[in-house]
Design a protein around this motif. Structure first.
Motif, PDB file in Angstrom:
ATOM      1  N   TYR A  39      21.635  28.131  50.605  1.00  0.00           N
ATOM      2  CA  TYR A  39      20.843  27.178  49.809  1.00  0.00           C
ATOM      3  C   TYR A  39      19.678  26.668  50.649  1.00  0.00           C
ATOM      4  O   TYR A  39      19.681  25.536  51.115  1.00  0.00           O
ATOM      5  CB  TYR A  39      21.722  26.007  49.344  1.00  0.00           C
ATOM      6  N   ALA A  44      19.750  20.604  45.951  1.00  0.00           N
ATOM      7  CA  ALA A  44      20.722  21.301  45.110  1.00  0.00           C
ATOM      8  C   ALA A  44      20.050  21.880  43.864  1.00  0.00           C
ATOM      9  O   ALA A  44      19.157  21.273  43.290  1.00  0.00           O
ATOM     10  CB  ALA A  44      21.811  20.325  44.707  1.00  0.00           C
ATOM     11  N   SER A  45      20.457  23.101  43.479  1.00  0.00           N
ATOM     12  CA  SER A  45      19.944  23.697  42.239  1.00  0.00           C
ATOM     13  C   SER A  45      21.127  23.900  41.292  1.00  0.00           C
ATOM     14  O   SER A  45      22.268  23.655  41.651  1.00  0.00           O
ATOM     15  CB  SER A  45      19.268  25.028  42.539  1.00  0.00           C
ATOM     16  N   SER A  46      20.836  24.364  40.071  1.00  0.00           N
ATOM     17  CA  SER A  46      21.941  24.513  39.115  1.00  0.00           C
ATOM     18  C   SER A  46      22.617  25.878  39.238  1.00  0.00           C
ATOM     19  O   SER A  46      23.571  26.164  38.540  1.00  0.00           O
ATOM     20  CB  SER A  46      21.427  24.303  37.691  1.00  0.00           C
ATOM     21  N   ILE A  47      22.088  26.743  40.133  1.00  0.00           N
ATOM     22  CA  ILE A  47      22.693  28.068  40.326  1.00  0.00           C
ATOM     23  C   ILE A  47      23.707  27.975  41.468  1.00  0.00           C
ATOM     24  O   ILE A  47      23.354  27.539  42.568  1.00  0.00           O
ATOM     25  CB  ILE A  47      21.616  29.120  40.708  1.00  0.00           C
ATOM     26  N   ILE A  48      24.940  28.407  41.212  1.00  0.00           N
ATOM     27  CA  ILE A  48      25.938  28.204  42.268  1.00  0.00           C
ATOM     28  C   ILE A  48      26.189  29.432  43.134  1.00  0.00           C
ATOM     29  O   ILE A  48      26.643  29.299  44.262  1.00  0.00           O
ATOM     30  CB  ILE A  48      27.266  27.624  41.724  1.00  0.00           C
ATOM     31  N   LEU A  89      32.687  30.993  31.217  1.00  0.00           N
ATOM     32  CA  LEU A  89      32.559  29.538  31.398  1.00  0.00           C
ATOM     33  C   LEU A  89      31.163  29.162  31.888  1.00  0.00           C
ATOM     34  O   LEU A  89      30.584  28.172  31.459  1.00  0.00           O
ATOM     35  CB  LEU A  89      33.622  29.027  32.377  1.00  0.00           C
ATOM     36  N   ARG A  90      30.603  29.983  32.790  1.00  0.00           N
ATOM     37  CA  ARG A  90      29.250  29.688  33.290  1.00  0.00           C
ATOM     38  C   ARG A  90      28.202  29.889  32.198  1.00  0.00           C
ATOM     39  O   ARG A  90      27.241  29.131  32.099  1.00  0.00           O
ATOM     40  CB  ARG A  90      28.895  30.586  34.477  1.00  0.00           C
ATOM     41  N   TYR A  93      28.203  26.940  30.186  1.00  0.00           N
ATOM     42  CA  TYR A  93      27.542  25.846  30.902  1.00  0.00           C
ATOM     43  C   TYR A  93      26.017  25.954  30.769  1.00  0.00           C
ATOM     44  O   TYR A  93      25.336  24.975  30.503  1.00  0.00           O
ATOM     45  CB  TYR A  93      27.957  25.876  32.375  1.00  0.00           C
ATOM     46  N   LYS A  96      24.361  25.117  27.148  1.00  0.00           N
ATOM     47  CA  LYS A  96      24.776  23.830  26.575  1.00  0.00           C
ATOM     48  C   LYS A  96      23.798  23.308  25.521  1.00  0.00           C
ATOM     49  O   LYS A  96      24.159  22.457  24.710  1.00  0.00           O
ATOM     50  CB  LYS A  96      24.996  22.795  27.666  1.00  0.00           C
TER      51      LYS A  96
ATOM     52  N   LEU B 130      24.406  21.035  48.169  1.00  0.00           N
ATOM     53  CA  LEU B 130      25.228  21.847  47.288  1.00  0.00           C
ATOM     54  C   LEU B 130      25.064  21.502  45.810  1.00  0.00           C
ATOM     55  O   LEU B 130      24.973  20.340  45.450  1.00  0.00           O
ATOM     56  CB  LEU B 130      26.707  21.689  47.660  1.00  0.00           C
ATOM     57  N   PRO B 131      25.027  22.552  44.975  1.00  0.00           N
ATOM     58  CA  PRO B 131      25.068  22.295  43.537  1.00  0.00           C
ATOM     59  C   PRO B 131      26.480  21.898  43.108  1.00  0.00           C
ATOM     60  O   PRO B 131      27.365  21.772  43.956  1.00  0.00           O
ATOM     61  CB  PRO B 131      24.675  23.647  42.944  1.00  0.00           C
ATOM     62  N   LEU B 132      26.695  21.746  41.842  1.00  0.00           N
ATOM     63  CA  LEU B 132      28.029  21.394  41.350  1.00  0.00           C
ATOM     64  C   LEU B 132      28.935  22.611  41.462  1.00  0.00           C
ATOM     65  O   LEU B 132      28.972  23.442  40.559  1.00  0.00           O
ATOM     66  CB  LEU B 132      27.943  20.976  39.890  1.00  0.00           C
ATOM     67  N   LEU B 133      29.656  22.721  42.568  1.00  0.00           N
ATOM     68  CA  LEU B 133      30.512  23.886  42.766  1.00  0.00           C
ATOM     69  C   LEU B 133      31.919  23.682  42.198  1.00  0.00           C
ATOM     70  O   LEU B 133      32.610  24.632  41.895  1.00  0.00           O
ATOM     71  CB  LEU B 133      30.629  24.199  44.258  1.00  0.00           C
ATOM     72  N   TRP B 135      34.871  23.422  39.930  1.00  0.00           N
ATOM     73  CA  TRP B 135      35.115  23.901  38.562  1.00  0.00           C
ATOM     74  C   TRP B 135      35.342  22.731  37.612  1.00  0.00           C
ATOM     75  O   TRP B 135      34.840  22.729  36.498  1.00  0.00           O
ATOM     76  CB  TRP B 135      36.353  24.826  38.536  1.00  0.00           C
ATOM     77  N   TRP B 138      31.796  21.228  36.521  1.00  0.00           N
ATOM     78  CA  TRP B 138      30.900  21.902  35.580  1.00  0.00           C
ATOM     79  C   TRP B 138      31.595  22.389  34.308  1.00  0.00           C
ATOM     80  O   TRP B 138      30.945  22.646  33.302  1.00  0.00           O
ATOM     81  CB  TRP B 138      30.067  23.002  36.244  1.00  0.00           C
ATOM     82  N   THR B 139      32.923  22.538  34.345  1.00  0.00           N
ATOM     83  CA  THR B 139      33.595  22.886  33.088  1.00  0.00           C
ATOM     84  C   THR B 139      33.983  21.632  32.304  1.00  0.00           C
ATOM     85  O   THR B 139      34.098  21.683  31.100  1.00  0.00           O
ATOM     86  CB  THR B 139      34.889  23.693  33.330  1.00  0.00           C
ATOM     87  N   GLN B 146      26.556  16.067  30.157  1.00  0.00           N
ATOM     88  CA  GLN B 146      25.390  16.830  29.693  1.00  0.00           C
ATOM     89  C   GLN B 146      25.365  16.920  28.168  1.00  0.00           C
ATOM     90  O   GLN B 146      24.299  16.847  27.551  1.00  0.00           O
ATOM     91  CB  GLN B 146      25.403  18.217  30.323  1.00  0.00           C
ATOM     92  N   LEU B 173      36.053  21.642  27.243  1.00  0.00           N
ATOM     93  CA  LEU B 173      37.362  22.138  27.693  1.00  0.00           C
ATOM     94  C   LEU B 173      38.387  21.026  27.894  1.00  0.00           C
ATOM     95  O   LEU B 173      39.591  21.261  27.797  1.00  0.00           O
ATOM     96  CB  LEU B 173      37.207  22.907  29.012  1.00  0.00           C
ATOM     97  N   GLU B 196      20.386  17.641  39.573  1.00  0.00           N
ATOM     98  CA  GLU B 196      21.479  18.259  40.328  1.00  0.00           C
ATOM     99  C   GLU B 196      21.531  17.647  41.728  1.00  0.00           C
ATOM    100  O   GLU B 196      20.504  17.565  42.392  1.00  0.00           O
ATOM    101  CB  GLU B 196      21.240  19.764  40.410  1.00  0.00           C
ATOM    102  N   VAL B 246      32.778  16.945  50.000  1.00  0.00           N
ATOM    103  CA  VAL B 246      31.650  17.887  50.002  1.00  0.00           C
ATOM    104  C   VAL B 246      31.452  18.523  48.617  1.00  0.00           C
ATOM    105  O   VAL B 246      30.347  18.547  48.087  1.00  0.00           O
ATOM    106  CB  VAL B 246      31.863  18.978  51.083  1.00  0.00           C
TER     107      VAL B 246
END
Lengths: 161, 473
Positions: A39, A44-48, A89-90, A93, A96, B130-133, B135, B138-139, B146, B173, B196, B246
């Motif tokens: 990264y 932070a970006s929205s791509i994981i 699931l992604r 996301y 949305k 870090l992005p939203l890692l 689960w 984001w689920t 959002q 979910l 983010e 983290v």
């Protein structure tokens, strides 16, 4: 019987904990450097991850395709199906902004539609085989009334009729 | 820039909680015109601010108020402002101090504070990018926030089976889970749009304020400077705890901190039966179900521990234990029972418990011993933390401890028994095999366990030190 003094007992426990921390701390530092490479933007970006990068592109294409459809309405539904749990699931996301949901299994009776609005089925199956995603899907699933909006090897978008 | 906005959000949460505390002191306790604020109170203010924010947003959601960014800004500014203005009008002076015991612990307190900050800054350096890692985030949690942003705060969130059969509402979910964490994501997003990484600093701040409360409690117990310094390092260097700071978005770390806050408030109430301690306990305990469904189980365990340790004498405890053993014996030997009521069927058998089809649990023994042992001692997730368990158990059983320590012992033991029963006898054994869920439930107990470990070790070392001094004389 060994009876260490209170301060020696405290010192020993601290030292043992510190020793146990050394490999973890070293690993933590390596992980920090590694994350800097992954990264590099500094925010932070929205791509994981790299898979998600592809899924993000797919969802943008799907979004453009759906909103340009003739019978698309605000309450149009998008059903997302993929054999891979992470992918579906992604995709949900990233999509949305559309009224979307993930299907854990395919039940064509659930996919009701009407002509006042369109409902869509997005199938994502990126298994590197040389057949189209739609063909693979229709070999194993029953879906009678549909119109193909767009189809590639990795994903296909169908309007349910 | 997100770090700055995140920091402003943290300041807002502290101010909200602080103004509520000052208002409470002023109105209910009718305190003097001089109110002092120390680090411990600021830390509590942060957590009170979080719970208040969740409660207020829950009420607005219930009233179907659709929040616009202007209204949120007014609301965010208004709450602390009105209270501070009220205090100003009454010529109340608010004084900031580092510690209640500034006179003899000021500099050392500051050193511990800086040490904790440095450790957590090291963790935040990783988290900030870090992005939203997670689960779960984001689920579930972030996804809910959002959907509210896009479709309105009052949009119904539905499971797939409900969503398929209705025209309104959006799919999520985990619509049946409480909205606490989602609302924390939602509030800054209404004002700034979805950013983010903005929320990341809230996670690390939450843990920082927990550390502040932990070490202040140890100082109150008479722990030495070196001991407190080591404990701060210990709690900040547990790998699985760090992962949950983290990887922002898991609710377990919040539940863990609020269990600690509730149980320490109850501990204080057992020591000093003041109204303030009781309200603090009631506030934190009632907030547990706002974060996760497991919060209900923890709440019941805390109440059970209080009744068992403080309200029951030995005879009553024996009767309860005997009754429990007899019930289990009859239940297993006679094969349980079932009967039909106007509301549905009740089944209580060795295979399952089903009450009106609303609550249902199936029992099936799975041997997950190796998974549990691996998770606690060999996986490296907890460093050496659980190797202290024999010491803690022996100390809890064999030392003549005060009532409040008995409360902690009962809570920890009943929690551990509960966790073991869950993983050995229910479908949760599947989650024990993948170790992540197992560790996450254990995490919920860790802050309270570390506190118990610390006060046990401190009492033991102080006693040993005193014995040595008397022998030397």
């Amino acid at each position: 019987v060994i009876k260490p003094q209170a301060r020696w007992l405290m010192t020993m426990i601290s030292m043992v904990w510190l020793l146990a921390f050394v490999p973890y701390g070293f690993n933590y530092y390596k992980q920090y450097m590694w994350l800097n490479d992954i990264y590099p933007e500094g925010k932070a970006s929205s791509i994981i991850n790299m898979v998600d990068d592809v899924l993000s592109d797919v969802s943008q294409q799907v979004y453009t395709l759906i909103v340009s459809e003739e019978f698309f309405a605000k309450n149009s539904r998008v059903y997302i199906y993929s054999p891979d749990r992470f992918s579906k699931l992604r995709l949900n996301y990233h999509l949305k902004n559309l009224n979307s949901a993930v299907l854990s299994y395919m039940n064509s009776e659930d996919l009701a539609s009407s002509r006042t609005q369109s409902n869509y089925l997005l199938i994502y199956d990126n298994d590197n085989e040389n057949t189209s995603c739609q063909e693979k899907f229709l070999k194993t699933h029953q879906l009678d009334k549909f119109r193909t909006v767009y189809s590639t090897e990795d994903y296909c978008l169908m309007e349910i009729l | 820039m997100n770090t700055v906005f995140g920091f402003i959000y943290v300041v807002y949460l502290v101010l909200t909680g602080l103004s509520f505390r000052l208002f409470w002191d002023f109105m209910v306790n009718n305190k003097s015109m001089k109110l002092s604020v120390n680090m411990m109170q600021l830390a509590h203010s942060f957590f009170i601010g979080i719970v208040l924010t969740i409660i207020i947003l829950n009420i607005l959601q219930l009233l179907k108020v659709n929040l616009s960014d202007t209204w949120v800004l007014i609301y965010m500014a208004l709450l602390p402002m009105v209270i501070i203005l009220l205090l100003k009008l009454n010529k109340t002076v608010v004084v900031f101090t580092v510690s209640e015991k500034t006179s003899y612990f000021g500099l050392k307190n500051l050193l511990i504070l800086v040490f904790a900050l440095c450790l957590l800054l090291f963790i935040y350096l990783q988290s900030s990018k870090l992005p939203l890692l997670a689960w779960d985030a984001w689920t579930g949690w972030a996804a809910k926030a959002q959907l509210w942003l896009i479709y309105g705060f009052d949009v119904p969130l539905l499971r797939l089976s409900q969503w398929v059969n209705t025209d309104s509402g959006m799919f999520n979910l985990i619509p049946h889970y409480p909205d606490g964490i989602s609302l924390l994501f939602y509030l800054p997003a209404v004002v700034l749009g979805w950013q983010e990484g903005l929320i990341n600093i809230v996670w690390v701040s939450g843990f920082f304020f927990f550390v502040v409360i932990l070490y202040h409690k140890l100082i109150e117990q008479g722990a030495s400077f070196k001991f407190v310094l080591f404990l701060v390092f210990l709690i900040c260097s547990i790998p699985f705890v760090n992962v949950h700071i983290v990887f922002v978005g898991y609710a377990d770390i919040w539940l863990a901190i609020f269990i600690f806050l509730a149980i320490t408030a109850l501990y204080d109430y057992c020591e000093f039966k003041t109204a303030h301690n009781f309200y603090r306990f009631a506030f934190y305990a009632s907030s547990l179900p706002m974060f996760k469904l497991e919060g209900w189980s923890w709440l019941m365990l805390i109440l059970f521990s209080y009744v068992f340790a403080l309200k029951m004498n030995l005879r009553q405890r024996m009767i309860l234990g005997f009754g429990l053993v007899l019930t289990i014996f009859i239940w297993l030997m006679l094969g349980g029972f079932s009967f039909l009521t106007p509301y549905g069927e009740i089944i209580i058998s060795p295979e399952q418990i089903d009450i009106f089809s609303k609550f249902s649990i199936n029992f099936n023994f799975s041997n997950v011993s190796s998974n549990i042992l691996h998770a606690l001692f060999l996986s490296g997730n907890w460093s050496l933390l659980w190797f202290t368990l024999p010491f803690v158990l022996c100390y809890g059983f064999f030392s003549k401890s005060c009532k409040q320590n008995q409360l902690l012992t009962t809570f920890l033991l009943s929690s551990m028994v509960g966790i073991l029963l869950l993983f050995y006898f229910t479908y949760a054994s599947e989650f024990a095999k993948d170790t992540t869920s197992l560790n996450r439930i254990i995490l919920q107990l860790v802050p309270t366990y570390v506190y118990y470990l610390a006060i046990s070790a401190n009492t033991y070392l102080s006693k040993k030190s005193l014995d040595e001094q008397s022998q030397n004389k």
